[in-house]
Design a protein around this motif. Structure first.
Motif, PDB file in Angstrom:
ATOM      1  N   ALA A 115      -3.771   2.316   6.905  1.00 41.60           N
ATOM      2  CA  ALA A 115      -2.890   2.089   8.052  1.00 41.60           C
ATOM      3  C   ALA A 115      -2.189   0.739   8.009  1.00 41.60           C
ATOM      4  CB  ALA A 115      -3.676   2.251   9.346  1.00 41.60           C
ATOM      5  N   PRO A 116      -2.891  -0.367   7.703  1.00 39.94           N
ATOM      6  CA  PRO A 116      -2.196  -1.662   7.677  1.00 39.94           C
ATOM      7  C   PRO A 116      -1.066  -1.706   6.650  1.00 39.94           C
ATOM      8  CG  PRO A 116      -4.575  -1.990   7.758  1.00 39.94           C
ATOM      9  CD  PRO A 116      -4.352  -0.531   7.500  1.00 39.94           C
ATOM     10  N   THR A 117      -1.228  -0.984   5.532  1.00 38.38           N
ATOM     11  CA  THR A 117      -0.182  -0.964   4.506  1.00 38.38           C
ATOM     12  C   THR A 117       1.055  -0.230   5.003  1.00 38.38           C
ATOM     13  OG1 THR A 117      -1.817  -1.040   2.716  1.00 38.38           O
ATOM     14  CG2 THR A 117       0.385  -0.220   2.159  1.00 38.38           C
ATOM     15  N   ILE A 118       0.851   0.884   5.686  1.00 35.52           N
ATOM     16  CA  ILE A 118       1.977   1.646   6.228  1.00 35.52           C
ATOM     17  C   ILE A 118       2.703   0.837   7.306  1.00 35.52           C
ATOM     18  CG2 ILE A 118       2.621   3.725   7.523  1.00 35.52           C
ATOM     19  CD1 ILE A 118       0.299   5.160   6.143  1.00 35.52           C
ATOM     20  N   ILE A 119       1.945   0.206   8.174  1.00 32.57           N
ATOM     21  CA  ILE A 119       2.545  -0.618   9.231  1.00 32.57           C
ATOM     22  C   ILE A 119       3.334  -1.772   8.630  1.00 32.57           C
ATOM     23  CG2 ILE A 119       2.008  -2.200  11.132  1.00 32.57           C
ATOM     24  CD1 ILE A 119      -0.401  -0.324  11.753  1.00 32.57           C
TER      25      ILE A 119
END
Length: 222
Positions: A115-119
């Motif tokens: 999730a942090p990478t996508i955000i």
């Protein structure tokens, strides 16, 4: 505090799997600066959805039944006011990555990315930076280096149009640095970095940070 508030990044999700859209919407809803403004179920709905929701960034699947993500990206890039596009997929085959970049995608990520990478990718792309998974960057550059020498020759000749500072900035873009990181490396502000980037892209006839990174590889800068 000023009454003026920073507007959230408007994101449109396009995927033929409702569960994927729901999962992405759940991930993005955890942020204060990103808002999912709409979803669509296939690539042939992309243009109408963009014209209806006016997103800043579009996340779309590369494999859809009626119109795939590559063709949908090309259609979106042909719009007068085009959003930035991040292609999401379950695999990162070389030809898919290259086709996505050629179609005008500003980013390419695996659906399995945390999730942090996508955000972070959404924020980076919205800010004018690119977004490629580390594996994709390596494989894209490996494939570029195996391609026709004529492309390399043309790229090396084209860098002659750049000033020394513009060349440094392009090289650091090719190395995957953000504007902030480039500024720190060159001891200049982010605004100055953006000015050099814009000038380099204009001279080279290149739009988008990812394409500029590809050019840097072809020119032998990275």
């Amino acid at each position: 505090m000023s009454d003026a508030q920073v507007q959230p990044i408007r994101v449109l999700l396009i995927d033929d799997d409702p569960l994927v859209c729901a999962g992405l919407e759940l991930i993005l809803s955890s942020t204060d600066d990103i808002e999912v403004v709409g979803t669509a179920g296939d690539g042939d709905e992309a243009v109408a959805a963009v014209q209806r929701h006016f997103p800043d960034v579009v996340l779309l699947d590369v494999r859809m039944q009626r119109l795939d993500g590559i063709a949908a990206t090309a259609a979106l890039r042909a719009l007068p006011q085009t959003p930035r596009v991040i292609v999401l997929t379950t695999f990162d085959a070389d030809d898919v990555v290259m086709r996505a970049i050629s179609a005008g995608a500003a980013g390419f990520l695996l659906k399995t990315a945390p999730a942090p990478t996508i955000i972070a990718a959404i924020r980076n792309v919205h800010a004018g930076d690119g977004a490629l998974s580390p594996r994709s960057v390596r494989r894209v550059f490996e494939q570029i280096n195996d391609r026709h020498t004529s492309e390399h020759t043309a790229a090396r000749e084209a860098i002659g149009m750049l000033t020394e500072r513009e060349l440094e900035v392009v090289q650091l873009v090719g190395e995957g640095l953000s504007n902030q990181e480039i500024g720190a490396r060159l001891y200049v502000g982010e605004a100055t970095v953006k000015t050099h980037l814009s000038a380099a892209q204009r001279k080279l006839g290149i739009e988008g940070r990812v394409r500029l990174a590809v050019f840097a590889s072809k020119a032998g800068l990275v």
